[in-house]
Design a protein around this motif. Structure first.
Motif, short mmCIF file in Angstrom:
data_model
loop_
_atom_site.label_atom_id
_atom_site.label_comp_id
_atom_site.label_asym_id
_atom_site.label_seq_id
_atom_site.Cartn_x
_atom_site.Cartn_y
_atom_site.Cartn_z
N LEU A 3 0.84 -1.19 0.00
CA LEU A 3 0.00 0.00 0.00
C LEU A 3 0.88 1.24 0.00
O LEU A 3 1.88 1.31 0.72
N GLN A 4 0.47 2.24 -0.79
CA GLN A 4 1.20 3.49 -0.88
C GLN A 4 0.21 4.63 -0.70
O GLN A 4 -0.64 4.87 -1.56
N ALA A 5 0.35 5.32 0.43
CA ALA A 5 -0.56 6.43 0.74
C ALA A 5 0.06 7.76 0.38
O ALA A 5 1.28 7.93 0.44
N SER A 6 -0.79 8.71 0.03
CA SER A 6 -0.33 10.06 -0.30
C SER A 6 -1.46 11.05 -0.08
O SER A 6 -2.62 10.65 0.13
N GLY A 7 -1.11 12.34 -0.15
CA GLY A 7 -2.14 13.37 -0.12
C GLY A 7 -2.19 14.20 1.14
O GLY A 7 -2.98 15.14 1.23
N GLY A 8 -1.38 13.85 2.12
CA GLY A 8 -1.40 14.64 3.34
C GLY A 8 -0.81 16.02 3.13
O GLY A 8 -0.25 16.32 2.08
N GLY A 9 -0.98 16.86 4.14
CA GLY A 9 -0.44 18.21 4.04
C GLY A 9 -0.97 19.09 5.14
O GLY A 9 -1.57 18.60 6.10
N VAL A 89 -1.11 11.35 11.77
CA VAL A 89 -0.61 10.58 10.64
C VAL A 89 -1.71 9.60 10.24
O VAL A 89 -2.22 8.87 11.09
N TYR A 90 -2.07 9.62 8.97
CA TYR A 90 -3.13 8.76 8.47
C TYR A 90 -2.53 7.57 7.72
O TYR A 90 -1.62 7.73 6.90
N TYR A 91 -3.07 6.41 8.02
CA TYR A 91 -2.59 5.17 7.42
C TYR A 91 -3.72 4.47 6.68
O TYR A 91 -4.84 4.39 7.19
N GLY A 111 1.90 5.74 5.87
CA GLY A 111 1.37 6.87 6.62
C GLY A 111 1.62 8.19 5.91
O GLY A 111 2.67 8.37 5.26
N THR A 112 0.67 9.09 6.05
CA THR A 112 0.81 10.43 5.48
C THR A 112 0.29 11.43 6.51
O THR A 112 -0.76 11.22 7.12
N LEU A 113 1.03 12.50 6.72
CA LEU A 113 0.73 13.44 7.80
C LEU A 113 -0.29 14.48 7.35
O LEU A 113 -0.12 15.12 6.31
N VAL A 114 -1.31 14.63 8.17
CA VAL A 114 -2.30 15.68 7.97
C VAL A 114 -2.23 16.63 9.16
O VAL A 114 -2.34 16.19 10.30
#
Length: 118
Positions: A3-9, A89-91, A111-114
């Motif tokens: 799994l590859q997550a993206s889109g945080g910010g 951090v969203y997973y 994980g991607t940080l929001v």
């Protein structure tokens, strides 16, 4: 499955973000979880592959929407009306079980940080 997550910010309170997770396989139930600093990982939303059923944590119900594109092996989390308490951090995760507990998910993205500013 990988799994590859993206889109945080970084976003201001009241704003929106969309997280995406690309999987290497598709016949799984997908979930989104989050972990804020100093807190345990918690369930956010899940999507059932066999019938598209969705489920949400009470804290995000009405604000977040999980969706999946089986043709693209992608699951997204649309987050609206974001609050500072959504900062985490969203997973994304995959499971053959239909459950909200993270221990039932065997595969995890990085994980991607929001961050939601007030």
């Amino acid at each position: 499955v990988q799994l590859q997550a993206s889109g945080g910010g970084l976003v201001q309170a009241g704003g929106s973000l969309t997280l995406s997770c690309v999987a290497s396989g598709n016949n799984y139930n997908f979930g989104w979880f989050r972990q804020a600093p100093g807190k345990e990982r918690e369930f956010v939303a899940r999507s059932r592959w066999i019938n598209g059923e969705t489920d949400y944590a009470d804290s995000v119900k009405g604000r977040f929407t999980i969706s999946r594109d089986n043709a693209k092996y992608t699951v997204c989390l649309q987050m609206n009306s974001l609050k500072p308490e959504d900062t985490a951090v969203y997973y994304c995760a995959a499971s053959t079980s239909w459950h909200t507990r993270s221990t039932f998910y065997y595969y995890w993205g990085q994980g991607t940080l929001v961050t939601v500013s007030s």
